[in-house]
Design a protein around this motif. Structure first.
Motif, PDB file in Angstrom:
ATOM      1  N   LEU A 117      -4.777 -13.235 -11.651  1.00  0.00           N
ATOM      2  CA  LEU A 117      -3.613 -13.941 -12.186  1.00  0.00           C
ATOM      3  C   LEU A 117      -3.249 -13.381 -13.556  1.00  0.00           C
ATOM      4  O   LEU A 117      -2.049 -13.223 -13.876  1.00  0.00           O
ATOM      5  N   GLY A 118      -4.243 -13.027 -14.360  1.00  0.00           N
ATOM      6  CA  GLY A 118      -3.959 -12.390 -15.646  1.00  0.00           C
ATOM      7  C   GLY A 118      -3.254 -11.054 -15.465  1.00  0.00           C
ATOM      8  O   GLY A 118      -2.258 -10.754 -16.138  1.00  0.00           O
ATOM      9  N   GLY A 119      -3.742 -10.262 -14.536  1.00  0.00           N
ATOM     10  CA  GLY A 119      -3.167  -8.941 -14.314  1.00  0.00           C
ATOM     11  C   GLY A 119      -1.765  -8.989 -13.735  1.00  0.00           C
ATOM     12  O   GLY A 119      -0.898  -8.192 -14.112  1.00  0.00           O
TER      13      GLY A 119
ATOM     14  N   PHE B  43      -8.615  -6.275  -7.357  1.00  0.00           N
ATOM     15  CA  PHE B  43      -7.300  -6.261  -8.000  1.00  0.00           C
ATOM     16  C   PHE B  43      -6.524  -5.071  -7.478  1.00  0.00           C
ATOM     17  O   PHE B  43      -7.073  -3.992  -7.289  1.00  0.00           O
ATOM     18  N   GLY B  44      -5.230  -5.246  -7.235  1.00  0.00           N
ATOM     19  CA  GLY B  44      -4.418  -4.134  -6.748  1.00  0.00           C
ATOM     20  C   GLY B  44      -4.469  -4.044  -5.236  1.00  0.00           C
ATOM     21  O   GLY B  44      -4.361  -5.052  -4.545  1.00  0.00           O
ATOM     22  N   LEU B  45      -4.645  -2.841  -4.720  1.00  0.00           N
ATOM     23  CA  LEU B  45      -4.613  -2.626  -3.268  1.00  0.00           C
ATOM     24  C   LEU B  45      -5.635  -3.515  -2.559  1.00  0.00           C
ATOM     25  O   LEU B  45      -6.792  -3.569  -2.943  1.00  0.00           O
ATOM     26  N   GLY B  46      -5.187  -4.215  -1.528  1.00  0.00           N
ATOM     27  CA  GLY B  46      -6.065  -5.121  -0.796  1.00  0.00           C
ATOM     28  C   GLY B  46      -6.349  -6.417  -1.513  1.00  0.00           C
ATOM     29  O   GLY B  46      -7.198  -7.200  -1.087  1.00  0.00           O
TER      30      GLY B  46
ATOM     31  N   ARG C 253       0.849  -1.191   0.000  1.00  0.00           N
ATOM     32  CA  ARG C 253       0.000   0.000   0.000  1.00  0.00           C
ATOM     33  C   ARG C 253       0.883   1.238   0.000  1.00  0.00           C
ATOM     34  O   ARG C 253       2.010   1.190   0.469  1.00  0.00           O
ATOM     35  N   GLY C 254       0.343   2.350  -0.466  1.00  0.00           N
ATOM     36  CA  GLY C 254       1.076   3.612  -0.419  1.00  0.00           C
ATOM     37  C   GLY C 254       0.877   4.385  -1.708  1.00  0.00           C
ATOM     38  O   GLY C 254       0.438   3.843  -2.721  1.00  0.00           O
ATOM     39  N   GLN C 255       1.255   5.649  -1.632  1.00  0.00           N
ATOM     40  CA  GLN C 255       1.086   6.568  -2.776  1.00  0.00           C
ATOM     41  C   GLN C 255       1.723   6.022  -4.053  1.00  0.00           C
ATOM     42  O   GLN C 255       1.191   6.179  -5.139  1.00  0.00           O
ATOM     43  N   SER C 256       2.888   5.371  -3.884  1.00  0.00           N
ATOM     44  CA  SER C 256       3.661   4.980  -5.065  1.00  0.00           C
ATOM     45  C   SER C 256       3.214   3.633  -5.638  1.00  0.00           C
ATOM     46  O   SER C 256       3.743   3.189  -6.655  1.00  0.00           O
ATOM     47  N   VAL C 257       2.252   2.977  -4.993  1.00  0.00           N
ATOM     48  CA  VAL C 257       1.859   1.625  -5.403  1.00  0.00           C
ATOM     49  C   VAL C 257       0.692   1.691  -6.393  1.00  0.00           C
ATOM     50  O   VAL C 257      -0.336   2.299  -6.073  1.00  0.00           O
ATOM     51  N   PRO C 258       0.831   1.086  -7.574  1.00  0.00           N
ATOM     52  CA  PRO C 258      -0.284   1.107  -8.529  1.00  0.00           C
ATOM     53  C   PRO C 258      -1.466   0.287  -8.017  1.00  0.00           C
ATOM     54  O   PRO C 258      -1.273  -0.680  -7.278  1.00  0.00           O
ATOM     55  N   GLY C 259      -2.661   0.664  -8.445  1.00  0.00           N
ATOM     56  CA  GLY C 259      -3.856  -0.068  -8.012  1.00  0.00           C
ATOM     57  C   GLY C 259      -4.809   0.877  -7.322  1.00  0.00           C
ATOM     58  O   GLY C 259      -4.428   1.569  -6.399  1.00  0.00           O
ATOM     59  N   ASP C 260      -6.058   0.914  -7.750  1.00  0.00           N
ATOM     60  CA  ASP C 260      -7.024   1.880  -7.254  1.00  0.00           C
ATOM     61  C   ASP C 260      -8.237   1.147  -6.686  1.00  0.00           C
ATOM     62  O   ASP C 260      -9.109   0.697  -7.418  1.00  0.00           O
ATOM     63  N   PRO C 261      -8.284   1.021  -5.338  1.00  0.00           N
ATOM     64  CA  PRO C 261      -9.360   0.223  -4.756  1.00  0.00           C
ATOM     65  C   PRO C 261     -10.744   0.834  -4.989  1.00  0.00           C
ATOM     66  O   PRO C 261     -11.744   0.128  -4.933  1.00  0.00           O
ATOM     67  N   ALA C 262     -10.817   2.138  -5.229  1.00  0.00           N
ATOM     68  CA  ALA C 262     -12.125   2.750  -5.458  1.00  0.00           C
ATOM     69  C   ALA C 262     -12.762   2.188  -6.729  1.00  0.00           C
ATOM     70  O   ALA C 262     -13.979   2.098  -6.843  1.00  0.00           O
ATOM     71  N   ASN C 263     -11.921   1.812  -7.685  1.00  0.00           N
ATOM     72  CA  ASN C 263     -12.458   1.286  -8.935  1.00  0.00           C
ATOM     73  C   ASN C 263     -12.361  -0.231  -9.055  1.00  0.00           C
ATOM     74  O   ASN C 263     -12.853  -0.796 -10.024  1.00  0.00           O
ATOM     75  N   SER C 264     -11.668  -0.886  -8.135  1.00  0.00           N
ATOM     76  CA  SER C 264     -11.454  -2.319  -8.298  1.00  0.00           C
ATOM     77  C   SER C 264     -11.104  -2.941  -6.949  1.00  0.00           C
ATOM     78  O   SER C 264      -9.956  -2.962  -6.558  1.00  0.00           O
ATOM     79  N   TYR C 265     -12.124  -3.477  -6.257  1.00  0.00           N
ATOM     80  CA  TYR C 265     -11.863  -4.083  -4.949  1.00  0.00           C
ATOM     81  C   TYR C 265     -11.123  -5.406  -5.093  1.00  0.00           C
ATOM     82  O   TYR C 265     -10.550  -5.901  -4.131  1.00  0.00           O
TER      83      TYR C 265
END
Lengths: 281, 281
Positions: B189-191, B100-103, B86-98
């Motif tokens: 897994l694709g991502g 994939f990415g953060l969490g 997690r963090g500013q520099s980490v790609p992944g936007d949980p608001a748009n994708s629960y």
């Protein structure tokens, strides 16, 4: 009285539900949670009321309280009300004051403007919600008990002392016992009830006992690492008042525990066993 | 390796701690929680690793998992890592994708840009964090087991199948068992690993078993009211694979339970008792 179901989750064989209703007392929608353990169709169960502390909603104990295992074992319904009215129209700004207003109703009926319209948590918790719960859940209203944490411990003690015939048991985790003498209580009772301190005595467990109120016995746990112990909680004042009045008090100092739900959850099952014995559950 | 203490709370006689450290694997600060039960000075305790599901941090199970009572009883250390960097520099936007990415790190080492720099949860959970925990806590590294929920159940099963000598027990609540065949898994897994599905097989419990991986036995609970059961979880696929491979699987369908911590907490003590038996704890 109508009830709207927010969520239902099976847990330990029973159902944890969260509900909403339009409260006549607070003039707002109010949420609360009820755990109903598995039981034979048609039987009525004893009910434990749990009053929460400052900043809490029903959700804190519902998620972190670890009460369902013991409630399932003993056949206890567990009700957790909110701690204040909430909503756009309700005065009180939690961003500037965690210990007054929203999340901090202190289980009183406010007499001071602008709080007197909505802040009626005493009547809500002692009258309106018990009627609603009895109407919608398999509650044996002859077998009720009450417990709480911090501000909710204050609520549980004062409600028990003023309804000794209704509640068969009362216990608390780290309660505020003498609000008239501590900063949280002085701010809240002054704000809701005004400056005349004689009116605070009905909402102060120690003052109620001094004024002759009785209850069969209390169980109180507190942690000696509780950051609020000496300034806000003062269990010594409850001990002195109970001793003088001859009210049996089991007061336990728990070494190393703080004010959090890590403390509460540790001793929850023990409290519920104690309640169950006194509820014939 | 340095460790920063975020919080310490006494619970059930032991200490629940939350810690932060600078992870070499994820190139971010990472939080995790560790419960250490009361124990004799100098003794080493068995350790249970708990991997959480989509959207969770260490906090979900720490607050709602109801594991401390059983860990105190059996003398088990319980470690709960986060589910992604997690963090500013980490790609992944949980608001748009629960999912994939953060969490939603899915317990893989990503090979695809821009995720490959930070999303190294496989190496974090199997290598870096165990070393850190062994350095700072009284862990008997010869007595480890692993469990998880949903995405974390996927993590627990795949990690156990690829480290059959390290973990003496593995169990799961409502795990994803065949990510290559369900929407959550195909997306993740694709991502993280790219389009070549042959590379997914090392991160798919059913595929690992088909390819010859073994483990001594599994315990898996799922609720038949779980909204993700038929589309995402597919316990039937694990059952078929274990039967074919001769891996003992205790698969329990729990009537009326859903995907939430109300389900997990209900069966947590039972899982920990099962782990304790296999850990000699």
């Amino acid at each position: 009285m109508a009830l709207q179901t927010i969520s239902l989750n099976k847990a330990y064989g029973g159902i944890e539900g969260v509900y909403k209703h339009a409260s006549e007392q607070t003039q707002t929608d109010m949420n609360f949670s009820v755990y109903v353990p598995a039981h034979r169709e048609g039987t009525k169960l004893a009910v434990v009321w749990y009053l929460s502390g400052l900043t809490c909603t029903h959700a804190n104990v519902t998620e972190k309280g670890e009460f369902r295992n013991a409630c399932a074992e003993h056949g206890l319904i567990f009700v957790a009300p909110d701690t204040s009215p909430r909503g756009q129209s309700v005065p009180g700004d939690p961003a500037n004051s965690y210990d007054f207003g929203l999340g901090a109703g202190f289980y009183v009926d406010a007499t001071e403007a602008p709080f007197s319209r909505n802040y009626r948590m005493w009547s809500y918790v002692t009258e309106e919600l018990p009627k609603l719960v009895a109407e919608h859940f398999p509650v044996d209203s002859g077998r009720q008990s009450i417990m709480g944490h911090s501000m909710g411990g204050h609520g549980a003690l004062t409600i028990a002392l003023r309804h000794p015939g209704r509640y068969r048991a009362a216990s608390a985790f780290a309660p505020i016992v003498a609000p008239s003498h501590v900063p949280w209580g002085i701010k809240a009772l002054g704000g809701y009830l005004g400056d005349d301190k004689s009116k605070w005595r009905k909402h102060d467990a120690v003052a109620l006992i001094e004024d002759g109120a009785k209850f069969r016995e209390f169980l109180v746990d507190y942690g000696d690492a509780d950051q609020f112990l000496t300034e806000q909680l003062r269990p010594d004042l409850l001990q002195a008042a109970c001793e003088k009045a001859g009210i049996p008090l089991t007061l336990r100092r728990q070494s190393g525990y703080d004010h959090s739900y890590y403390f509460i959850s540790t001793f929850m099952a023990d409290h519920l066993r104690w309640h169950a014995q006194r509820l014939g559950a």
